[in-house]
Design an enzyme around this catalytic site. Structure first.
Site, PDB file in Angstrom:
ATOM      1  N   HIS A 118       0.826  -1.216   0.000  1.00  0.00           N
ATOM      2  CA  HIS A 118       0.000   0.000   0.000  1.00  0.00           C
ATOM      3  C   HIS A 118       0.860   1.265   0.000  1.00  0.00           C
ATOM      4  O   HIS A 118       0.326   2.378  -0.183  1.00  0.00           O
ATOM      5  CB  HIS A 118      -0.978  -0.009   1.192  1.00  0.00           C
ATOM      6  CG  HIS A 118      -0.395   0.392   2.498  1.00  0.00           C
ATOM      7  ND1 HIS A 118       0.088  -0.521   3.427  1.00  0.00           N
ATOM      8  CD2 HIS A 118      -0.211   1.613   3.074  1.00  0.00           C
ATOM      9  CE1 HIS A 118       0.515   0.118   4.494  1.00  0.00           C
ATOM     10  NE2 HIS A 118       0.353   1.417   4.301  1.00  0.00           N
TER      11      HIS A 118
ATOM     12  N   ASP B 258      -0.091  -7.542   1.836  1.00  0.00           N
ATOM     13  CA  ASP B 258       0.410  -6.163   1.788  1.00  0.00           C
ATOM     14  C   ASP B 258       1.936  -6.173   1.862  1.00  0.00           C
ATOM     15  O   ASP B 258       2.538  -5.845   2.885  1.00  0.00           O
ATOM     16  CB  ASP B 258      -0.196  -5.374   2.944  1.00  0.00           C
ATOM     17  CG  ASP B 258       0.082  -3.878   2.863  1.00  0.00           C
ATOM     18  OD1 ASP B 258       0.526  -3.421   1.794  1.00  0.00           O
ATOM     19  OD2 ASP B 258      -0.152  -3.179   3.874  1.00  0.00           O
TER      20      ASP B 258
ATOM     21  N   SER C 196       4.323   2.931   7.946  1.00  0.00           N
ATOM     22  CA  SER C 196       3.955   1.826   7.061  1.00  0.00           C
ATOM     23  C   SER C 196       5.134   1.379   6.205  1.00  0.00           C
ATOM     24  O   SER C 196       5.924   2.209   5.722  1.00  0.00           O
ATOM     25  CB  SER C 196       2.807   2.243   6.147  1.00  0.00           C
ATOM     26  OG  SER C 196       1.605   2.358   6.858  1.00  0.00           O
TER      27      SER C 196
END
Length: 356
Positions: A152, A203, A302
């Site tokens: 992502h 992910d 992230s």
């Protein structure tokens, strides 16, 4: 800060049993991962001390310092080296002649400033124009040409596709700190083939740099977890993300220890939702939080690594990536979710080391 010494015959290893100030039995742990000691010092108390790791105390901690699991170590137990494992052979090539250095941990919520050369695999992912790069995600260098990150993180609605990678950085606001950053553009991106932008499963992604990184004390690839990780070990996370849910992003790389959270507890938090209709999948995801203190990854972290310090395989100690920061809710209030690395090792190896 004052500490009471447990004994003149000081313990030398984390995990040894000890007596706390109240006479109850405890276990010797690094102060940074003993939440009960952190709270005691904050209340002007004096935890019993077992020994010192440099200038940092090893304290007599509750046996269950994170309040959920019997975690007593930051390193996994020794296991034999497997000569047939490609990822391990590549790891050995990097670390077999590296002199081990122990660096104390000093927008990660509840973390501490990292120090120079402590995490030489840590990467920043950049978006936007070259004269105004926005560093919005993290990643980990796993070879001299590839960075492992979250899928992502490949695209930003405001800034478009990821374009840049920086390694060897510490303080993104300074050019005079003890750092030696190397900047790259991205030659090719590899999202996992099962990942979609509407899902939080699979992910994970790889970024191929436009040229090989130079191996230095500030820049060195991390290794990959090729076997299951015992849940009693404290993993470590890091990033330049938000330092509070409504705060600002960090300028200096933040790091801190977490505790693995049981799947039952994590599934109760993430029963179902947009992007995870099947809830948390034990095969591909793992959860962690700060236990009884507020400590968590947050927006901007992230893609960064969830890792262990590994003493396995005979050749040296090294950082071993077990997960990738994926998603969460209300930073610091519930466990965060990380993509497990181990199930994706065959996919990673085919891309990163295709001719081995």
């Amino acid at each position: 800060m004052y500490f009471k010494v447990v004994s003149t015959a000081l313990f030398t290893e984390q995990g040894d049993l000890c007596k706390k100030n109240d006479g109850s039995e405890g276990v010797c742990l690094h102060f940074r991962i003993c939440n009960t000691a952190i709270r005691e010092v904050a209340a002007h108390g004096h935890p019993a001390i077992c020994s010192f790791d440099g200038r940092y105390p090893i304290v007599c901690c509750d046996k269950n310092p994170f309040g959920n699991l019997e975690q007593t170590s930051t390193t996994r137990p020794y296991i034999p080296f497997d000569e047939n494992n490609l990822s391990l052979r590549k790891c050995r090539d990097i670390y077999k002649n590296v002199k081990y250095r122990k660096y104390p941990s000093t927008g990660f919520i509840g973390g501490w400033n990292s120090i120079a050369k402590e995490h030489p695999h840590m990467a920043l992912l950049g978006f936007g124009d070259p004269d105004n790069i926005q560093w919005l995600c993290g990643g980990a260098l796993i070879s001299l040409e590839f960075v492992l990150t979250a899928a992502h993180c490949l695209f930003s609605k405001i800034n478009g596709d990821v374009k840049y990678v920086r390694v060897g950085e510490l303080d993104i606001s300074s050019t005079t700190d003890d750092a030696d950053p190397q900047d790259f553009t991205i030659k090719k991106i590899y999202p996992h083939p099962n990942y979609t932008r509407t899902s939080k499963y699979h992910d994970i992604a790889l970024l191929q740099l436009d040229k090989p990184a130079k191996l230095t004390d500030y820049v060195r690839p991390a290794c990959l977890a090729v076997s299951e990780v015992p849940t009693y070990i404290f993993p470590q996370a890091m990033g330049w993300g938000l330092t509070s849910l409504t705060g600002e992003t960090a300028k200096i790389l933040q790091t801190g220890y977490l505790a693995f959270v049981s799947y039952e507890r994590c599934r109760n938090v993430y029963k179902t939702g947009i992007g995870y209709r099947q809830g948390i999948l034990e095969e591909f995801q793992v959860c962690a939080d700060g236990g009884e203190v507020i400590r968590d990854t947050c927006q901007g972290d992230s893609g960064g690594p969830l890792q262990l310090e590994n003493r396995d395989y005979e050749f040296n100690r090294f950082p071993e990536i077990v997960g990738i920061t994926s998603f969460g809710k209300s930073c610091g209030k519930v466990p965060g979710v990380y993509t497990k690395v181990m199930p994706y090792i065959p996919w990673i190896e085919k891309i990163v080391w295709p001719n081995s």
